[in-house]
Design an enzyme around this catalytic site. Sequence first.
Site, PDB file in Angstrom:
ATOM      1  N   ASP A   1       0.713  -1.430  -0.081  1.00  0.00           N
ATOM      2  CA  ASP A   1       0.179  -0.006   0.034  1.00  0.00           C
ATOM      3  C   ASP A   1       0.963   1.272  -0.086  1.00  0.00           C
ATOM      4  OD1 ASP A   1       1.023   0.374   2.653  1.00  0.00           O
ATOM      5  OD2 ASP A   1      -1.089   0.398   3.520  1.00  0.00           O
TER       6      ASP A   1
ATOM      7  N   THR B   1       3.177  -0.853   8.555  1.00  0.00           N
ATOM      8  CA  THR B   1       3.529  -1.932   9.786  1.00  0.00           C
ATOM      9  C   THR B   1       3.869  -3.057   9.300  1.00  0.00           C
ATOM     10  OG1 THR B   1       1.337  -2.378  10.392  1.00  0.00           O
ATOM     11  CG2 THR B   1       2.351  -0.496  11.550  1.00  0.00           C
TER      12      THR B   1
ATOM     13  N   CYS C   1       3.354  -2.714   3.851  1.00  0.00           N
ATOM     14  CA  CYS C   1       2.431  -1.518   4.340  1.00  0.00           C
ATOM     15  C   CYS C   1       3.339  -0.891   5.317  1.00  0.00           C
ATOM     16  CB  CYS C   1       1.100  -2.224   4.618  1.00  0.00           C
ATOM     17  SG  CYS C   1       1.123  -3.162   6.169  1.00  0.00           S
TER      18      CYS C   1
ATOM     19  N   HIS D   1      10.525 -23.660   9.877  1.00  0.00           N
ATOM     20  CA  HIS D   1       9.696 -24.319  10.807  1.00  0.00           C
ATOM     21  C   HIS D   1       8.217 -24.105  10.335  1.00  0.00           C
ATOM     22  CE1 HIS D   1      12.413 -24.764  14.557  1.00  0.00           C
ATOM     23  NE2 HIS D   1      13.031 -24.887  13.547  1.00  0.00           N
TER      24      HIS D   1
ATOM     25  N   HIS E   1       8.074 -30.703  11.418  1.00  0.00           N
ATOM     26  CA  HIS E   1       7.241 -29.544  11.090  1.00  0.00           C
ATOM     27  C   HIS E   1       6.075 -29.626  10.022  1.00  0.00           C
ATOM     28  CE1 HIS E   1      10.406 -27.852  13.418  1.00  0.00           C
ATOM     29  NE2 HIS E   1      11.517 -28.113  12.749  1.00  0.00           N
TER      30      HIS E   1
HETATM   31  C1  RB5 Z   1      -2.013   2.917   6.232  1.00  0.00           C
HETATM   32  O1  RB5 Z   1      -2.090   4.335   6.782  1.00  0.00           O
HETATM   33  C2  RB5 Z   1      -1.812   1.734   7.408  1.00  0.00           C
HETATM   34  O2  RB5 Z   1      -2.665   1.868   8.280  1.00  0.00           O
HETATM   35  C3  RB5 Z   1      -1.182   0.560   6.754  1.00  0.00           C
HETATM   36  O3  RB5 Z   1       0.052   0.770   5.881  1.00  0.00           O
HETATM   37  C4  RB5 Z   1      -0.748  -0.424   7.496  1.00  0.00           C
HETATM   38  O4  RB5 Z   1       0.387  -0.323   8.375  1.00  0.00           O
HETATM   39  C5  RB5 Z   1      -1.588  -1.189   7.987  1.00  0.00           C
HETATM   40  O5  RB5 Z   1      -1.682  -2.190   8.708  1.00  0.00           O
END
Ligand code: RB5
Length: 157
Positions: free
Chosen positions: A8, A67, A65, A98, A133
């Site tokens: 994203d 995070t 993304c 694993h 595993h």
């Molecule tokens: C976008 O602002 C953010 O929420 C997305 O990139 C991601 O981190 C979601 O988990």
Amino acid sequence: MKVAVASDHGGYLLKKEVLASLSDLAIDFVDFGCDSEEAVDYPDYARIVADKVASGEFDRGLLFCGTGLGMAIAANKVQGIRAVTVHDVFSAQATRAHNDSNILTMGGRVIGAGLADTVARAFLLTPFDGGRHQRRIDKITQMEEASNLTSDVTRSC
Ligand code: RB5
């Protein structure tokens, strides 16, 4: 090896940097978007990559993304996907060996491009150990199948 890639807006720049630095690998990377830092919805991109990996068209997936977390949550809704958010090399190797994880997710707001490159290499180049595993993966697959069966019964009521 064929690897489906997407991000994203929060992971867009990290995706571009990691793809450029992994270009020495004999791996066919296909980037399914997004194509800028303009805001998009991460589940749309998680779904594309998860479907491509689950169908067998691609061997692995890389999702970026902000995070790494939302991408993993969304990708794991597709049957057969074992998506993991990993930002360290030990976990990248261990989850391949694993868990036979098939999608790596990372966060552009969490990790720098240098470490992300090393983590992605470890993820892509570490084989699954199999053996005991595999029995544990089979149990996860059975859980998915049981859950699908329950959903089918609920829907038909
Ligand atoms: C976008 O602002 C953010 O929420 C997305 O990139 C991601 O981190 C979601 O988990």
